[in-house]
Enzyme design. Structure first.
Site, PDB file in Angstrom:
ATOM      1  N   GLY A 181     -62.076 -37.818 -17.420  1.00 37.05           N
ATOM      2  CA  GLY A 181     -62.549 -36.704 -16.314  1.00 37.05           C
ATOM      3  C   GLY A 181     -61.425 -35.953 -15.214  1.00 37.05           C
ATOM      4  N   GLY A 183     -59.685 -33.423 -15.916  1.00 34.31           N
ATOM      5  CA  GLY A 183     -59.250 -32.310 -15.984  1.00 34.31           C
ATOM      6  C   GLY A 183     -59.589 -31.557 -15.220  1.00 34.31           C
ATOM      7  CB  CYS A 186     -63.409 -31.986 -17.508  1.00 31.31           C
ATOM      8  SG  CYS A 186     -63.794 -34.129 -18.131  1.00 31.31           S
TER       9      CYS A 186
END
Length: 345
Positions: A181, A183, A186
């Site tokens: 999570g 990124g 993302c």
């Protein structure tokens, strides 16, 4: 249900405290690392920064440039065998140690992986990448890849906790990819509520991996060279970059023009854009867990790579580390409420 009350840290929550240094110049800092991997027993030497296995980042064009700096590229899994043929034609042997063959965890993925490695046995890295590395079926797939390719260095992920790092290493992985999570494209944390702040994840997972002789990659969450340094300071053996390498000539993604400005598309591999491109759309039983953004066009990737490596060298001089391998031993994190002066942002 249970609640863990100790505070978990992301890169934005800390700075690295400077220490007395005998180094006279950044030029004296050695960024190369040398590893002998747990299962493959292969030795590798280079600068442990990796371009992410996204089709807008982990391209053959990116690999050409990063190889010249002794960095790695996790080449995305959507290239065909014919694409690999064209890329590797007449290449020096060094390129085989600088690229990872990425794969998912299905039977079709195994077939494609076998075709590529069967034709190019000199390729030494396999990157097995799924969003959820906690599934038993993924652990089984890692073990199967180890059985089929005993001499390859296997990267597996993603996970964020020590017990799964240990499980993947015991199942055949040499290197575990850490991050769920963090990124920039993302949305897993928004769609699922699942995640773990990246700095704390790296600290926990590095401790677990190193106890067994394995290695980890910090994957995601880096916005600037300082974050890359923090990941290494926290114990990461490698750092994987996505958004920091987006928007360049060598990056994938469509080049678009808007109001006289040029942009390149950048998207997560679980985004609607990626699934439309590679899977015919978002399946009815799932949600998109990525977004698509327009990154200002940034020209050649060379300047960005130099900026990242220059920042790392500077970090080392501030804490008296003559080599990157010393950075984690010289790192003291201080918790902060601010990072920098943003008046001119």
């Amino acid at each position: 249900m249970r609640v863990e009350t100790d505070f978990k840290l992301g890169f934005k929550d800390v700075l690295i405290r400077p220490k007395r240094s005998t180094l006279k110049s950044r030029v004296h800092v050695d960024l190369e690392r040398q590893f002998t991997f747990l299962h493959s027993k292969r030795q590798w030497r280079g600068v442990p920064v990796i371009a992410a296995n996204m089709d807008t980042i982990g391209t053959f064009a990116t690999a050409e440039i990063l190889t010249s700096h002794q960095l790695l590229t996790a080449v995305h899994k959507h290239y065909s065998l014919e694409d690999w043929d064209a890329f590797l034609a007449d290449k020096e042997q060094d390129i085989y140690e600088r690229v990872m063959v990425s794969t998912g965890a299905t039977e079709d993925d195994m077939l494609r992986l076998s075709q590529i490695l069967g034709k190019y046995p000199g390729l030494s890295f396999i990157c097995i990448d799924v969003a959820n590395g906690y599934a038993e079926s993924f652990v089984d797939f890692v073990a199967e890849v180890r059985h089929n390719f005993p001499d390859k260095t296997i990267v597996a992920g993603n996970v964020v906790t020590g017990e799964m790092v240990e499980q993947l290493l015991l199942s055949g992985a040499d290197i575990v990819k850490v991050g769920i999570g963090p990124g920039s494209v993302c949305t897993t944390r928004l769609k699922t509520g699942i995640g773990y702040p990246q700095l704390s994840a790296v600290i926990e997972c590095a401790d677990a991996a190193h106890g067994l002789g394995g290695r980890i990659i910090s994957d995601g969450g880096c916005k600037c060279p300082g974050d890359v340094a923090k990941a290494f300071g926290a114990g990461a053996d490698f750092v994987m970059l996505g958004g920091m390498l987006a928007g360049h000539d060598e990056s994938g993604g469509q080049l678009v023009e808007r109001d006289g400005q040029q942009y390149k598309l950048y998207y997560g591999m679980s985004s609607e854009t990626a699934m439309e491109k590679h899977a015919g759309g978002v399946a009815e039983y799932r949600a998109s867990e990525g977004k698509t953004v327009e990154v200002p066009y940034r020209g050649p990737i060379e300047a960005t790579i130099r900026d990242v490596l220059g920042g790392l060298r500077s970090t080392c001089t501030y804490v008296g580390a003559s080599a990157l391998k010393e950075l984690t031993k010289r790192t003291t994190f201080i918790c902060v409420r601010e990072q920098e002066n943003t008046i001119f942002d």
